[in-house]
Design a protein around this motif. Structure first.
Motif, PDB file in Angstrom:
ATOM      1  N   ARG A 181      10.395 -23.168  -4.065  1.00 24.31           N
ATOM      2  CA  ARG A 181       9.020 -23.123  -4.569  1.00 24.31           C
ATOM      3  C   ARG A 181       8.877 -23.658  -5.986  1.00 24.31           C
ATOM      4  N   LEU A 182       9.849 -23.340  -6.832  1.00 20.58           N
ATOM      5  CA  LEU A 182       9.722 -23.648  -8.260  1.00 20.58           C
ATOM      6  C   LEU A 182      10.576 -24.843  -8.658  1.00 20.58           C
ATOM      7  N   PRO A 183      10.113 -25.632  -9.654  1.00 20.30           N
ATOM      8  CA  PRO A 183      10.934 -26.748 -10.134  1.00 20.30           C
ATOM      9  C   PRO A 183      12.352 -26.299 -10.489  1.00 20.30           C
ATOM     10  N   ARG A 184      12.493 -25.097 -11.015  1.00 22.51           N
ATOM     11  CA  ARG A 184      13.808 -24.585 -11.399  1.00 22.51           C
ATOM     12  C   ARG A 184      14.732 -24.466 -10.178  1.00 22.51           C
ATOM     13  N   GLN A 185      14.171 -24.131  -9.015  1.00 20.80           N
ATOM     14  CA  GLN A 185      14.978 -24.053  -7.791  1.00 20.80           C
ATOM     15  C   GLN A 185      15.406 -25.450  -7.341  1.00 20.80           C
ATOM     16  N   PHE A 186      14.507 -26.415  -7.466  1.00 17.31           N
ATOM     17  CA  PHE A 186      14.858 -27.784  -7.087  1.00 17.31           C
ATOM     18  C   PHE A 186      15.973 -28.295  -7.998  1.00 17.31           C
ATOM     19  N   LYS A 187      15.863 -28.017  -9.307  1.00 15.74           N
ATOM     20  CA  LYS A 187      16.864 -28.497 -10.269  1.00 15.74           C
ATOM     21  C   LYS A 187      18.248 -27.975  -9.937  1.00 15.74           C
ATOM     22  N   LYS A 188      18.342 -26.726  -9.506  1.00 13.88           N
ATOM     23  CA  LYS A 188      19.671 -26.177  -9.224  1.00 13.88           C
ATOM     24  C   LYS A 188      20.238 -26.719  -7.903  1.00 13.88           C
ATOM     25  N   ASN A 246       0.801  -1.230   0.000  1.00 12.26           N
ATOM     26  CA  ASN A 246       0.000   0.000   0.000  1.00 12.26           C
ATOM     27  C   ASN A 246       0.832   1.278   0.000  1.00 12.26           C
ATOM     28  N   ASN A 247       2.059   1.221   0.465  1.00 11.57           N
ATOM     29  CA  ASN A 247       2.923   2.402   0.524  1.00 11.57           C
ATOM     30  C   ASN A 247       3.797   2.548  -0.721  1.00 11.57           C
ATOM     31  N   ASN A 248       3.409   1.865  -1.806  1.00  8.28           N
ATOM     32  CA  ASN A 248       4.198   1.872  -3.048  1.00  8.28           C
ATOM     33  C   ASN A 248       5.609   1.347  -2.837  1.00  8.28           C
ATOM     34  N   GLN A 249       5.726   0.403  -1.935  1.00  5.99           N
ATOM     35  CA  GLN A 249       7.006  -0.264  -1.735  1.00  5.99           C
ATOM     36  C   GLN A 249       7.011  -1.493  -2.641  1.00  5.99           C
ATOM     37  N   ILE A 250       7.938  -1.510  -3.592  1.00 11.74           N
ATOM     38  CA  ILE A 250       8.052  -2.613  -4.543  1.00 11.74           C
ATOM     39  C   ILE A 250       9.074  -3.605  -3.989  1.00 11.74           C
ATOM     40  N   LEU A 251       8.643  -4.851  -3.802  1.00  9.68           N
ATOM     41  CA  LEU A 251       9.524  -5.902  -3.277  1.00  9.68           C
ATOM     42  C   LEU A 251       9.674  -6.983  -4.336  1.00  9.68           C
ATOM     43  N   VAL A 252      10.914  -7.277  -4.710  1.00  8.08           N
ATOM     44  CA  VAL A 252      11.210  -8.279  -5.732  1.00  8.08           C
ATOM     45  C   VAL A 252      12.220  -9.266  -5.157  1.00  8.08           C
ATOM     46  N   VAL A 253      11.915 -10.559  -5.277  1.00 11.26           N
ATOM     47  CA  VAL A 253      12.854 -11.607  -4.850  1.00 11.26           C
ATOM     48  C   VAL A 253      13.171 -12.447  -6.082  1.00 11.26           C
ATOM     49  N   ILE A 254      14.472 -12.554  -6.394  1.00 11.28           N
ATOM     50  CA  ILE A 254      14.903 -13.316  -7.558  1.00 11.28           C
ATOM     51  C   ILE A 254      15.832 -14.449  -7.143  1.00 11.28           C
ATOM     52  N   ASP A 255      15.984 -15.413  -8.029  1.00 13.49           N
ATOM     53  CA  ASP A 255      16.936 -16.496  -7.833  1.00 13.49           C
ATOM     54  C   ASP A 255      17.614 -16.716  -9.179  1.00 13.49           C
ATOM     55  N   GLY A 256      18.649 -17.515  -9.185  1.00 13.02           N
ATOM     56  CA  GLY A 256      19.366 -17.767 -10.428  1.00 13.02           C
ATOM     57  C   GLY A 256      19.878 -19.183 -10.500  1.00 13.02           C
ATOM     58  N   ASP A 257      19.956 -19.692 -11.717  1.00 16.51           N
ATOM     59  CA  ASP A 257      20.455 -21.061 -11.910  1.00 16.51           C
ATOM     60  C   ASP A 257      21.875 -21.210 -11.380  1.00 16.51           C
ATOM     61  N   LYS A 258      22.641 -20.129 -11.413  1.00 15.35           N
ATOM     62  CA  LYS A 258      24.025 -20.152 -10.920  1.00 15.35           C
ATOM     63  C   LYS A 258      24.169 -19.254  -9.698  1.00 15.35           C
ATOM     64  N   GLY A 259      23.057 -19.011  -9.006  1.00 14.02           N
ATOM     65  CA  GLY A 259      23.075 -18.099  -7.870  1.00 14.02           C
ATOM     66  C   GLY A 259      22.781 -16.676  -8.333  1.00 14.02           C
ATOM     67  N   VAL A 260      22.765 -15.747  -7.379  1.00 15.71           N
ATOM     68  CA  VAL A 260      22.469 -14.345  -7.673  1.00 15.71           C
ATOM     69  C   VAL A 260      23.550 -13.485  -7.038  1.00 15.71           C
ATOM     70  N   SER A 261      24.158 -12.616  -7.828  1.00 14.04           N
ATOM     71  CA  SER A 261      25.181 -11.715  -7.293  1.00 14.04           C
ATOM     72  C   SER A 261      24.534 -10.385  -6.915  1.00 14.04           C
ATOM     73  N   VAL A 262      25.272  -9.585  -6.171  1.00 11.06           N
ATOM     74  CA  VAL A 262      24.809  -8.244  -5.836  1.00 11.06           C
ATOM     75  C   VAL A 262      24.596  -7.454  -7.124  1.00 11.06           C
ATOM     76  N   ASN A 263      25.498  -7.627  -8.087  1.00  9.92           N
ATOM     77  CA  ASN A 263      25.358  -6.921  -9.371  1.00  9.92           C
ATOM     78  C   ASN A 263      24.087  -7.324 -10.108  1.00  9.92           C
ATOM     79  N   ASP A 264      23.684  -8.595  -9.989  1.00 10.68           N
ATOM     80  CA  ASP A 264      22.426  -9.029 -10.612  1.00 10.68           C
ATOM     81  C   ASP A 264      21.255  -8.247 -10.020  1.00 10.68           C
ATOM     82  N   CYS A 265      21.240  -8.112  -8.705  1.00  9.32           N
ATOM     83  CA  CYS A 265      20.172  -7.363  -8.025  1.00  9.32           C
ATOM     84  C   CYS A 265      20.196  -5.894  -8.457  1.00  9.32           C
ATOM     85  N   ILE A 266      21.396  -5.327  -8.556  1.00  6.26           N
ATOM     86  CA  ILE A 266      21.529  -3.923  -8.957  1.00  6.26           C
ATOM     87  C   ILE A 266      21.009  -3.727 -10.381  1.00  6.26           C
ATOM     88  N   GLU A 267      21.372  -4.635 -11.284  1.00  3.80           N
ATOM     89  CA  GLU A 267      20.927  -4.512 -12.679  1.00  3.80           C
ATOM     90  C   GLU A 267      19.404  -4.571 -12.781  1.00  3.80           C
TER      91      GLU A 267
END
Length: 153
Positions: free
Chosen positions: A80-87, A29-50
């Protein structure tokens, strides 16, 4: 905040790095955008920044004030996702179903099911004492209530 516009920007950012994928996305409600990502090879800080930049630089703060947080799925975040289990094939998981909790090594992760294997000590069929038996369970993603990677030190 237009959720559809943010979602388009998010999808565009993820398309630029196909190893990344979305776990969760919400705008409160406060226009706070929350995004959670994952990656097949992990997630770097630079990935989050991009990903953050792709969203933030295409929204107008003069039109609408917002805050943006892009994070990676932490080690304690349930799978949660099959892609997370696979990695995570080859790692030890704790998997809860409606009926039981299983701790075992994730041997396979397909599109519909996972295969867990573990050893258990059970009473001998004849006589006293216990014997180590190899066990396995094929579980449908639909039957999994929660699954977490077990962290070993």
């Amino acid at each position: 905040m237009q959720k559809e516009r943010v979602k388009e920007l998010l999808e565009s950012a993820l398309n630029e790095n196909p190893s990344l994928f979305l776990i969760d996305f919400e705008i409160n409600n406060n226009n706070q955008i929350l995004v959670v990502i994952d990656g097949d090879k992990g997630v770097s800080v630079n990935d989050c920044i991009e990903v953050s930049r792709k969203i933030e630089h295409n929204l107008d703060r003069d039109e609408e004030d917002f805050s943006l947080e892009v994070t990676s799925a932490g080690v304690s975040t349930p799978l949660r996702l099959p892609r997370q289990f696979k990695k995570n094939v080859g790692r030890k998981l704790t998997v809860k179903t409606e009926k039981e909790t299983i701790e075992g090594k994730l041997e396979e992760a397909g599109e519909e099911t996972i295969l867990l294997k573990w050893k258990a000590r059970e009473p001998k069929p004849v006589g006293k004492g216990k014997v180590t038996v190899k066990k396995e369970a094929a579980l449908s993603y639909n039957d999994i209530v929660e699954a977490k990677v077990m962290i070993t030190f």
